[in-house]
Design a protein around this motif. Structure first.
Motif, PDB file in Angstrom:
ATOM      1  N   PHE A   1      -0.980  -0.122  -4.077  1.00 47.26           N
ATOM      2  CA  PHE A   1      -2.432   0.165  -4.155  1.00 47.26           C
ATOM      3  C   PHE A   1      -2.924   0.904  -2.753  1.00 47.26           C
ATOM      4  O   PHE A   1      -2.105   0.712  -1.962  1.00 47.26           O
ATOM      5  N   GLU A   2      -3.883   1.595  -2.757  1.00 48.59           N
ATOM      6  CA  GLU A   2      -4.195   2.542  -1.614  1.00 48.59           C
ATOM      7  C   GLU A   2      -4.855   1.530  -0.549  1.00 48.59           C
ATOM      8  O   GLU A   2      -5.325   0.251  -0.818  1.00 48.59           O
TER       9      GLU A   2
ATOM     10  N   THR B   1      -7.588  -6.277  -8.646  1.00 49.90           N
ATOM     11  CA  THR B   1      -7.103  -6.185 -10.028  1.00 49.90           C
ATOM     12  C   THR B   1      -5.652  -6.403 -10.168  1.00 49.90           C
ATOM     13  O   THR B   1      -5.240  -6.994 -11.320  1.00 49.90           O
TER      14      THR B   1
ATOM     15  N   THR C   1       0.718  -1.129   0.068  1.00 53.68           N
ATOM     16  CA  THR C   1       0.121   0.215   0.077  1.00 53.68           C
ATOM     17  C   THR C   1       1.042   1.415  -0.197  1.00 53.68           C
ATOM     18  O   THR C   1       2.081   1.095   0.245  1.00 53.68           O
TER      19      THR C   1
ATOM     20  N   ALA D   1      -8.208  -0.516  -0.501  1.00 52.56           N
ATOM     21  CA  ALA D   1      -8.865  -0.773  -1.587  1.00 52.56           C
ATOM     22  C   ALA D   1      -8.715  -2.042  -2.230  1.00 52.56           C
ATOM     23  O   ALA D   1      -8.078  -2.479  -3.039  1.00 52.56           O
TER      24      ALA D   1
ATOM     25  N   ASP E   1     -10.677  -3.624  -3.996  1.00 52.02           N
ATOM     26  CA  ASP E   1     -10.867  -4.056  -5.829  1.00 52.02           C
ATOM     27  C   ASP E   1      -9.511  -3.634  -6.285  1.00 52.02           C
ATOM     28  O   ASP E   1      -9.320  -4.413  -7.448  1.00 52.02           O
ATOM     29  N   ASP E   2      -8.621  -2.732  -5.865  1.00 54.59           N
ATOM     30  CA  ASP E   2      -7.581  -2.439  -6.467  1.00 54.59           C
ATOM     31  C   ASP E   2      -6.559  -3.684  -6.381  1.00 54.59           C
ATOM     32  O   ASP E   2      -5.863  -4.016  -7.290  1.00 54.59           O
TER      33      ASP E   2
END
Length: 365
Positions: free
Chosen positions: A317-318, A327, A299, A321, A323-324
């Motif tokens: 990624f944040e 992905t 992160t 997050a 969903d990220d």
């Protein structure tokens, strides 16, 4: 005694454990040897006292179960220290006033390893920190943050009055104990072999491991058949994490291995380090992973962005997050995302243990 250059006291709120010899343990031992080679005596005050072979050369003052701070205060009158260095202790408090009152000629240095909450301190906590700075900052000669993120937050917490006395010394690791894996490049893990992910962390909520489990729970059965995740560590959140794994039917995907003293040797067996943390200062686990040519998925918190460069030596990624993160996992499993360059050179050049030791000792000598 009179021919010594000085006598350093190092106060560490840190548990010595035989099953967890990590980056800080190696720093303490190397620092001790370096100080002695430069004619300094070093006395160590830890949160516990264990007769560990790894620490056999250190002069550790026996502790009967007190905090490291109280343990040191109880021994303040036993030696005239020229320097006092603290690790993992309070940032600015009455503890530092007591040290300076007992040792007015000593140099007092505070090393800050402590991450801040994801959404920052409460207003009440910020006001208390500023009040402590007004009362006690004058007793500290130097604050050291282990990343630029940490330096920023020391000044944010205590105010601009501490800025002239605050600097960054990055954490460093002993690259020599970490075998380097081959760079595998772009692999379609669904067609060849499983994607092997490792998590190395204290098991608590702020480390975000629950987000990794949630992300894995959103993958297809075919994708899950192509992933193996091993979690190394222990902590108060372990039962909840195990229950989440069971609730998501991930028992065949995720394995808990507990703490291990041989993490540096295990890194070469994996494809990525996964660290979905909410709080970090400057992660030794990330440095060790990169030293093994093991890319990192992590992160944006703390000092992570000071060493991880998105799509160069890892993926960012944040925090929270999910969903990220899904992905990213999709992309890696299906060979749309890959790290194809060695990650070890950066650590060897910039974040190595001897550099860390030298920079810390420069504040002494």
């Amino acid at each position: 005694m009179s021919d010594l250059a000085g006598h350093i006291a190092v106060v560490c709120n840190y548990q010595l454990r035989e099953d967890r010899i990590g980056g800080m343990d190696r720093f303490f031992v190397r620092y001790d040897a370096f100080a002695k080679a430069n004619n300094y005596k070093v006395s160590w005050y830890f949160s516990n006292h264990e007769d560990l072979e790894f620490y056999r050369e250190l002069d550790i003052v026996p502790n009967s179960g007190k905090s490291a701070e109280q343990h040191f205060i109880d021994h303040l009158n036993s030696s005239k220290y020229s320097h006092v260095v603290t690790h993992f202790t309070s940032l600015c408090s009455n503890f530092h006033k007591k040290i300076k009152q007992a040792l007015p000629d000593s140099k007092l240095m505070v090393v800050d390893h402590n991450p801040r909450p994801l959404h920052g301190f409460t207003v009440k906590k910020r006001l208390k920190n500023r009040l402590k700075a007004i009362l006690f900052a004058k007793y500290v000669d130097q604050w050291i943050g282990v990343s630029n993120y940490t330096v920023h937050h020391i000044i944010k917490d205590l105010g601009n009055l501490v800025k002239p006395k605050t600097r960054c010394i990055y954490n460093g690791i002993d690259v020599s104990v970490i075998p380097s894996r081959d760079i595998i490049g772009n692999i379609n893990f669904t067609a060849h072999r499983p994607l092997r992910l490792m998590i190395v962390s204290h098991l608590r909520h702020s480390k975000g491991i629950q987000d990794a489990i949630a992300a894995l729970g959103r993958l297809s059965i075919q994708e899950l058949n192509s992933i193996e995740v091993t979690i190394y560590g222990e902590g108060p959140f372990e039962a909840q994490l195990r229950q989440q794994v069971a609730d998501n039917n991930l028992d065949l995907v995720i394995t808990f291995k507990g703490s291990s003293p041989i993490i540096p040797q295990l890194l070469q067996d994996y494809d990525y380090l996964l660290q979905p943390t909410y709080m970090e200062c400057f992660s030794l686990s990330i440095l060790e992973s990169l030293a093994a040519n093991l890319p990192v998925i992590t992160t944006t918190v703390g000092g992570n962005l000071e060493v991880i460069h998105h799509e160069k030596n890892g993926f960012i990624f944040e925090p929270q997050a999910i969903d990220d993160l899904v992905t990213v996992l999709h992309g890696i499993v299906h060979s749309r995302l890959a790290i194809e360059e060695p990650t070890r050179p950066l650590i060897k050049q910039e974040f190595y243990l001897d550099k860390m030791v030298q920079e810390h000792f420069n504040l002494i000598d």
